[in-house]
Design an enzyme around this catalytic site. Structure first.
Site, mmCIF file in Angstrom:
data_model
loop_
_atom_site.group_PDB
_atom_site.id
_atom_site.type_symbol
_atom_site.label_atom_id
_atom_site.label_comp_id
_atom_site.label_asym_id
_atom_site.label_seq_id
_atom_site.Cartn_x
_atom_site.Cartn_y
_atom_site.Cartn_z
ATOM 1 N N ARG A 52 7.245 6.854 -12.996
ATOM 2 C CA ARG A 52 6.021 5.954 -12.488
ATOM 3 C C ARG A 52 5.612 5.343 -13.840
ATOM 4 O O ARG A 52 5.335 4.197 -13.852
ATOM 5 C CB ARG A 52 5.017 6.801 -11.996
ATOM 6 C CG ARG A 52 5.302 6.726 -10.296
ATOM 7 C CD ARG A 52 4.217 7.575 -9.781
ATOM 8 N NE ARG A 52 4.819 8.271 -8.721
ATOM 9 C CZ ARG A 52 4.747 7.395 -7.311
ATOM 10 N NH1 ARG A 52 4.106 6.500 -7.066
ATOM 11 N NH2 ARG A 52 5.306 8.084 -6.228
ATOM 12 N N ARG A 78 2.345 1.867 -4.227
ATOM 13 C CA ARG A 78 2.869 2.737 -4.995
ATOM 14 C C ARG A 78 1.675 3.598 -5.680
ATOM 15 O O ARG A 78 0.649 2.733 -6.155
ATOM 16 C CB ARG A 78 3.667 2.240 -6.034
ATOM 17 C CG ARG A 78 4.635 1.188 -5.692
ATOM 18 C CD ARG A 78 5.695 1.818 -4.827
ATOM 19 N NE ARG A 78 6.334 2.994 -5.421
ATOM 20 C CZ ARG A 78 7.269 3.896 -4.739
ATOM 21 N NH1 ARG A 78 7.384 3.662 -3.341
ATOM 22 N NH2 ARG A 78 7.745 4.802 -5.269
ATOM 23 N N LEU A 80 -0.670 5.116 -8.063
ATOM 24 C CA LEU A 80 -0.852 4.640 -9.630
ATOM 25 C C LEU A 80 -1.232 5.981 -10.304
ATOM 26 O O LEU A 80 -2.331 6.458 -9.930
ATOM 27 C CB LEU A 80 -1.683 3.485 -9.809
ATOM 28 C CG LEU A 80 -1.161 2.180 -9.043
ATOM 29 C CD1 LEU A 80 -2.607 1.302 -9.033
ATOM 30 C CD2 LEU A 80 -0.282 1.573 -10.094
ATOM 31 N N HIS A 96 -8.149 -0.242 2.298
ATOM 32 C CA HIS A 96 -7.608 0.667 2.780
ATOM 33 C C HIS A 96 -8.093 0.628 4.447
ATOM 34 O O HIS A 96 -9.185 0.651 4.708
ATOM 35 C CB HIS A 96 -8.108 2.111 2.249
ATOM 36 C CG HIS A 96 -7.430 3.167 2.963
ATOM 37 N ND1 HIS A 96 -6.230 3.487 2.639
ATOM 38 C CD2 HIS A 96 -7.696 4.247 3.643
ATOM 39 C CE1 HIS A 96 -6.006 4.609 3.078
ATOM 40 N NE2 HIS A 96 -7.030 5.009 4.023
ATOM 41 N N THR A 128 -9.573 4.588 -8.084
ATOM 42 C CA THR A 128 -9.895 5.524 -9.331
ATOM 43 C C THR A 128 -8.704 6.582 -9.263
ATOM 44 O O THR A 128 -7.602 6.290 -8.392
ATOM 45 C CB THR A 128 -10.885 6.685 -9.026
ATOM 46 O OG1 THR A 128 -10.994 7.099 -7.796
ATOM 47 C CG2 THR A 128 -12.426 5.699 -9.242
ATOM 48 N N ASP A 132 -7.589 6.946 -2.795
ATOM 49 C CA ASP A 132 -8.444 6.179 -1.644
ATOM 50 C C ASP A 132 -9.866 6.797 -1.804
ATOM 51 O O ASP A 132 -10.179 7.170 -0.713
ATOM 52 C CB ASP A 132 -7.969 6.606 -0.281
ATOM 53 C CG ASP A 132 -6.605 5.889 -0.191
ATOM 54 O OD1 ASP A 132 -6.620 4.718 -0.853
ATOM 55 O OD2 ASP A 132 -5.523 6.216 0.283
ATOM 56 N N GLU A 161 -9.905 -6.786 7.939
ATOM 57 C CA GLU A 161 -9.543 -6.887 6.551
ATOM 58 C C GLU A 161 -9.379 -8.291 5.982
ATOM 59 O O GLU A 161 -9.993 -8.704 4.841
ATOM 60 C CB GLU A 161 -7.966 -6.321 6.420
ATOM 61 C CG GLU A 161 -8.027 -4.746 6.578
ATOM 62 C CD GLU A 161 -6.423 -4.071 6.328
ATOM 63 O OE1 GLU A 161 -5.953 -4.481 5.365
ATOM 64 O OE2 GLU A 161 -6.109 -3.178 7.002
HETATM 65 N N1 NHR Z 1 -3.642 4.850 -6.946
HETATM 66 C C1 NHR Z 1 -4.419 5.494 -7.234
HETATM 67 N N2 NHR Z 1 -4.696 6.046 -8.500
HETATM 68 N N3 NHR Z 1 -5.672 5.429 -6.452
HETATM 69 C C2 NHR Z 1 -5.819 4.820 -5.608
HETATM 70 O O1 NHR Z 1 -7.051 4.695 -4.737
HETATM 71 C C3 NHR Z 1 -4.883 4.197 -4.801
HETATM 72 C C4 NHR Z 1 -3.461 4.047 -5.660
HETATM 73 C C5 NHR Z 1 -2.382 3.330 -5.323
HETATM 74 C C6 NHR Z 1 -2.258 2.613 -4.137
HETATM 75 C C7 NHR Z 1 -3.454 2.123 -2.032
HETATM 76 C C8 NHR Z 1 -3.465 3.101 -0.924
HETATM 77 C C9 NHR Z 1 -3.742 2.723 0.316
HETATM 78 O O2 NHR Z 1 -4.930 1.913 0.713
HETATM 79 C C10 NHR Z 1 -3.459 2.577 -3.582
HETATM 80 C C11 NHR Z 1 -4.681 3.286 -3.632
HETATM 81 C C12 NHR Z 1 0.216 4.244 -0.888
HETATM 82 C C13 NHR Z 1 0.219 5.631 -0.880
HETATM 83 C C14 NHR Z 1 1.247 6.580 -1.056
HETATM 84 O O3 NHR Z 1 1.548 7.488 -0.680
HETATM 85 C C15 NHR Z 1 -0.955 6.189 -0.856
HETATM 86 C C16 NHR Z 1 -2.310 5.440 -0.664
HETATM 87 C C17 NHR Z 1 -2.030 3.952 -0.954
HETATM 88 C C18 NHR Z 1 -0.895 3.596 -1.117
HETATM 89 N N4 NHR Z 1 2.651 5.895 -1.649
HETATM 90 C C19 NHR Z 1 3.838 6.561 -1.619
HETATM 91 C C20 NHR Z 1 4.206 6.925 -3.082
HETATM 92 O O4 NHR Z 1 5.058 7.994 -3.230
HETATM 93 C C21 NHR Z 1 4.884 5.412 -1.111
HETATM 94 C C22 NHR Z 1 4.889 5.099 0.464
HETATM 95 C C23 NHR Z 1 5.798 4.278 1.000
HETATM 96 O O5 NHR Z 1 6.581 3.493 0.056
HETATM 97 O O6 NHR Z 1 5.539 3.778 1.948
HETATM 98 O O7 NHR Z 1 3.671 6.065 -4.168
HETATM 99 O O8 NHR Z 1 -3.305 2.883 1.398
#
Ligand code: NHR
Length: 183
Positions: A52, A78, A80, A96, A128, A132, A161
């Site tokens: 990552r 993804r 972050l 979200h 942050t 979420d 949204e």
């Molecule tokens: N990163 C941080 N640090 N904080 C947040 O609030 C974040 C973020 C990254 C993305 C969007 C969020 C949503 O609105 C978001 C908010 C993906 C996942 C997840 O589990 C969770 C929340 C959100 C987006 N992703 C998996 C992963 O391993 C992959 C899932 C897939 O590819 O389907 O990164 O929903």
């Protein structure tokens, strides 16, 4: 994303789109952004295979090239890392599909139905390090109807949204961080 870009076509809008950046080379939004005259870039996460920080360094290079004041996540899936988020904290928004703090993470519509919730919706929040979890900037609520499925809920929430996110971005870009509440 398209709704944000379209809204920014208004000359009175306090922001302008400088880049649409995707981690998916096939994302439909890329051709839509190009058609709207917005520069696009892609950083495919797959070659980074679980590294990552390296993926995020490539994202950061694309962002640094245009030096945006605000970053809006829209369907960005993804997680972050804290290091990346710290660079943009207070300037990065996400939408979200739930009434946060309910249902952080994935499968929000199925979880709202399984809980028997009478209301559902979407939330724009600051990003942050915790997923979420950042300060809420806006929320739009819908009623859950008898017979709703995750798909019917997802479609109705998406419609909200498309109204909520542009409205919150306008306020945020003009320095107004009060919470916007919509029915
Ligand atoms: N990163 C941080 N640090 N904080 C947040 O609030 C974040 C973020 C990254 C993305 C969007 C969020 C949503 O609105 C978001 C908010 C993906 C996942 C997840 O589990 C969770 C929340 C959100 C987006 N992703 C998996 C992963 O391993 C992959 C899932 C897939 O590819 O389907 O990164 O929903």
């Amino acid at each position: 994303m398209v709704r944000l870009v379209e809204d920014m076509a208004d000359p009175d809008h306090p922001a302008e789109p400088v880049l649409v950046l995707s981690n998916d080379p096939e994302a439909a939004g890329l051709s839509r952004a190009r058609a709207l005259g917005v520069p696009v870039a892609v950083v495919d996460h797959r070659p980074f295979a679980g590294d990552r920080p390296a993926f995020e360094a490539a994202l950061q290079r694309e962002l640094d090239a245009v030096a945006p004041d605000i970053v809006c996540l829209a369907g960005f899936m993804r997680v972050l890392t804290g290091g990346f988020v710290a660079r943009w904290e207070g300037r990065m928004l996400n939408i979200h599909p739930s009434l946060l703090p309910k249902y952080r993470g994935l499968d929000t519509h199925a979880r709202a139905l399984a809980a028997g919730d009478a209301e559902h919706g979407c939330t724009v929040h600051e990003v942050t390090a915790a997923l979420d979890d950042g300060p809420v900037l806006g929320q739009a609520r819908i009623a859950v109807n008898p017979g709703d499925t995750p798909a019917t809920l997802a479609a109705r929430v998406l419609g909200r949204e498309h109204v909520l996110y542009p409205a919150v971005l306008r306020r945020f870009a003009s320095g107004d961080r009060r919470v916007l509440r919509m029915g």
